[in-house]
Design a protein around this motif. Sequence first.
Motif, PDB file in Angstrom:
ATOM      1  N   UNK A  78       6.441   8.776  13.535  1.00 46.23           N
ATOM      2  CA  UNK A  78       5.326   8.248  12.742  1.00 46.23           C
ATOM      3  C   UNK A  78       5.829   7.271  11.686  1.00 46.23           C
ATOM      4  N   UNK A  79       6.938   7.600  11.039  1.00 43.09           N
ATOM      5  CA  UNK A  79       7.531   6.713  10.042  1.00 43.09           C
ATOM      6  C   UNK A  79       7.972   5.399  10.686  1.00 43.09           C
ATOM      7  N   UNK A  80       8.548   5.486  11.874  1.00 44.50           N
ATOM      8  CA  UNK A  80       8.974   4.285  12.596  1.00 44.50           C
ATOM      9  C   UNK A  80       7.785   3.389  12.916  1.00 44.50           C
ATOM     10  N   UNK A  81       6.717   3.977  13.423  1.00 45.58           N
ATOM     11  CA  UNK A  81       5.520   3.200  13.757  1.00 45.58           C
ATOM     12  C   UNK A  81       4.941   2.534  12.514  1.00 45.58           C
ATOM     13  N   UNK A  82       4.945   3.264  11.385  1.00 43.70           N
ATOM     14  CA  UNK A  82       4.393   2.719  10.144  1.00 43.70           C
ATOM     15  C   UNK A  82       5.242   1.573   9.595  1.00 43.70           C
ATOM     16  N   UNK A  83       6.537   1.567   9.915  1.00 45.50           N
ATOM     17  CA  UNK A  83       7.434   0.537   9.383  1.00 45.50           C
ATOM     18  C   UNK A  83       7.527  -0.701  10.275  1.00 45.50           C
ATOM     19  N   UNK A  84       7.060  -0.610  11.519  1.00 45.96           N
ATOM     20  CA  UNK A  84       7.183  -1.734  12.452  1.00 45.96           C
ATOM     21  C   UNK A  84       6.484  -2.997  11.940  1.00 45.96           C
ATOM     22  N   UNK A  85       5.240  -2.912  11.388  1.00 47.64           N
ATOM     23  CA  UNK A  85       4.618  -4.142  10.867  1.00 47.64           C
ATOM     24  C   UNK A  85       5.458  -4.826   9.780  1.00 47.64           C
ATOM     25  N   UNK A  86       6.110  -4.026   8.938  1.00 48.38           N
ATOM     26  CA  UNK A  86       6.963  -4.619   7.902  1.00 48.38           C
ATOM     27  C   UNK A  86       8.119  -5.391   8.534  1.00 48.38           C
ATOM     28  N   UNK A  87       8.683  -4.853   9.599  1.00 44.76           N
ATOM     29  CA  UNK A  87       9.785  -5.518  10.292  1.00 44.76           C
ATOM     30  C   UNK A  87       9.311  -6.805  10.977  1.00 44.76           C
ATOM     31  N   UNK A 190      -8.008  -5.693  -4.635  1.00 43.49           N
ATOM     32  CA  UNK A 190      -9.014  -6.272  -3.742  1.00 43.49           C
ATOM     33  C   UNK A 190      -9.594  -5.254  -2.779  1.00 43.49           C
ATOM     34  N   UNK A 191      -8.723  -4.439  -2.177  1.00 47.75           N
ATOM     35  CA  UNK A 191      -9.161  -3.500  -1.140  1.00 47.75           C
ATOM     36  C   UNK A 191      -9.192  -2.048  -1.611  1.00 47.75           C
ATOM     37  N   UNK A 192      -9.025  -1.807  -2.896  1.00 50.93           N
ATOM     38  CA  UNK A 192      -8.865  -0.427  -3.356  1.00 50.93           C
ATOM     39  C   UNK A 192     -10.135   0.399  -3.142  1.00 50.93           C
ATOM     40  N   UNK A 193     -11.300  -0.195  -3.369  1.00 52.51           N
ATOM     41  CA  UNK A 193     -12.539   0.587  -3.241  1.00 52.51           C
ATOM     42  C   UNK A 193     -12.858   0.883  -1.773  1.00 52.51           C
ATOM     43  N   UNK A 194     -12.626  -0.090  -0.895  1.00 52.29           N
ATOM     44  CA  UNK A 194     -12.791   0.169   0.537  1.00 52.29           C
ATOM     45  C   UNK A 194     -11.798   1.221   1.001  1.00 52.29           C
ATOM     46  N   UNK A 195     -10.594   1.198   0.428  1.00 56.97           N
ATOM     47  CA  UNK A 195      -9.579   2.183   0.778  1.00 56.97           C
ATOM     48  C   UNK A 195     -10.006   3.586   0.350  1.00 56.97           C
ATOM     49  N   UNK A 196     -10.641   3.701  -0.811  1.00 54.18           N
ATOM     50  CA  UNK A 196     -11.114   5.006  -1.292  1.00 54.18           C
ATOM     51  C   UNK A 196     -12.190   5.568  -0.351  1.00 54.18           C
ATOM     52  N   UNK A 197     -13.127   4.695   0.063  1.00 54.70           N
ATOM     53  CA  UNK A 197     -14.173   5.142   0.990  1.00 54.70           C
ATOM     54  C   UNK A 197     -13.557   5.602   2.308  1.00 54.70           C
ATOM     55  N   UNK A 198     -12.618   4.816   2.829  1.00 49.24           N
ATOM     56  CA  UNK A 198     -11.956   5.184   4.080  1.00 49.24           C
ATOM     57  C   UNK A 198     -11.160   6.474   3.914  1.00 49.24           C
ATOM     58  N   UNK A 231      -4.836  -0.324   5.346  1.00 46.27           N
ATOM     59  CA  UNK A 231      -5.234  -1.548   4.645  1.00 46.27           C
ATOM     60  C   UNK A 231      -4.025  -2.438   4.365  1.00 46.27           C
ATOM     61  N   UNK A 232      -2.866  -1.829   4.094  1.00 42.98           N
ATOM     62  CA  UNK A 232      -1.686  -2.659   3.863  1.00 42.98           C
ATOM     63  C   UNK A 232      -1.277  -3.392   5.140  1.00 42.98           C
ATOM     64  N   UNK A 233      -1.332  -2.700   6.280  1.00 42.70           N
ATOM     65  CA  UNK A 233      -0.984  -3.338   7.548  1.00 42.70           C
ATOM     66  C   UNK A 233      -1.991  -4.429   7.908  1.00 42.70           C
ATOM     67  N   UNK A 234      -3.255  -4.224   7.576  1.00 44.39           N
ATOM     68  CA  UNK A 234      -4.256  -5.270   7.803  1.00 44.39           C
ATOM     69  C   UNK A 234      -3.968  -6.496   6.935  1.00 44.39           C
ATOM     70  N   UNK A 235      -3.498  -6.265   5.705  1.00 49.34           N
ATOM     71  CA  UNK A 235      -3.138  -7.381   4.840  1.00 49.34           C
ATOM     72  C   UNK A 235      -1.957  -8.159   5.401  1.00 49.34           C
ATOM     73  N   UNK A 236      -0.967  -7.442   5.934  1.00 48.75           N
ATOM     74  CA  UNK A 236       0.172  -8.102   6.566  1.00 48.75           C
ATOM     75  C   UNK A 236      -0.276  -8.961   7.746  1.00 48.75           C
ATOM     76  N   UNK A 237      -1.196  -8.404   8.552  1.00 54.41           N
ATOM     77  CA  UNK A 237      -1.708  -9.137   9.697  1.00 54.41           C
ATOM     78  C   UNK A 237      -2.465 -10.392   9.267  1.00 54.41           C
ATOM     79  N   UNK A 238      -3.273 -10.263   8.236  1.00 55.55           N
ATOM     80  CA  UNK A 238      -4.025 -11.427   7.744  1.00 55.55           C
ATOM     81  C   UNK A 238      -3.089 -12.505   7.213  1.00 55.55           C
TER      82      UNK A 238
END
Length: 242
Positions: A78-87, A190-198, A231-238
Amino acid sequence: MEAIVFVITVFIVGILISLVAAQMPKVAYKQWEADAKEYLNIKDEAATKQPQSTIWDLHQLKSELIVRKQKHLCLAMLFLIACIPAWLYIHDPLAMGLICGVIGCILVGALVDWEHMYIPDETIVLGLGLAFSFLIIHGDNLEGHIIGAMVGYGFIAFLRWFFYRLRGIEGIGLGDAKMLALTGALIGVTDIFLSIIAACIIAITLNLLSQRKQSKEIPFGPGIAISGLIFYHLQLLNEALA
C-alpha cells in the motif's frame, strides 16, 4: 533499472514503517503505565529487580514480522502504491524522498488509529516537518499550505468544542485534528473542505464494511488519510497535465 531500485527501496521502507506502526502503541502503553504508577506512587518491584528489554530491539521486530508477515507485506505494498505518483511526477530525489516520508507518517497514524483509536503525536510532528520541508524545496505556495493546516486543525477543534458544549462529552479526539492539519499542510487550503467531506464518507464506509458496526466510536484517522492522499495525487495529476 531506476524503477526497480525505487520499487525495492520503497517496499523495504514500507515494511519498516509497518513494523514501527505495530510497535508504537506498545511503547505508548508502557509509558502511560509508568506515568500512572508514578502518579499513584505505585512501586513496581518486579521492574526494579530485573532490567526490561527495549521494545525496539531487533529480536522483537523480527518476531513481529514473522508472526504478522501478511499484514506487514500488505501495508508495504500500500505504501508503494501511494508513493508511485510522487516518483512519476516529482523528479527531484530529495523532494520525492520527503513526500514519501509524509505519506509514511500519514499511513502510520491511520493504521494506529484504526487498531488502537489514537494517533501518535510523533508521526504528526515528523510528518509536518517533512511536509513543510518539501514545500520549501519544491517552491509551492507555502502560505496556502500553512492556512490549510490551520483550517484542518481548527475545523476539528471547533467541532470538538461545539459537541462538548452541546452534549457535555468529547465527541472527537484532537488526534484527528492533528491528522487533518497534516493532510491540510499537504494539499493546501484549496481542497481542504472537499477533503473533509470525503473523509467523513470514507470513515463511515470503512466502519460499515468492518466489524465495528456495533461500536459507537469510529476511527476518523483512516478516512482523513485516504482522503488527503487521494486529493494530493489528484493535484499531482493536474500539475502534470497542465
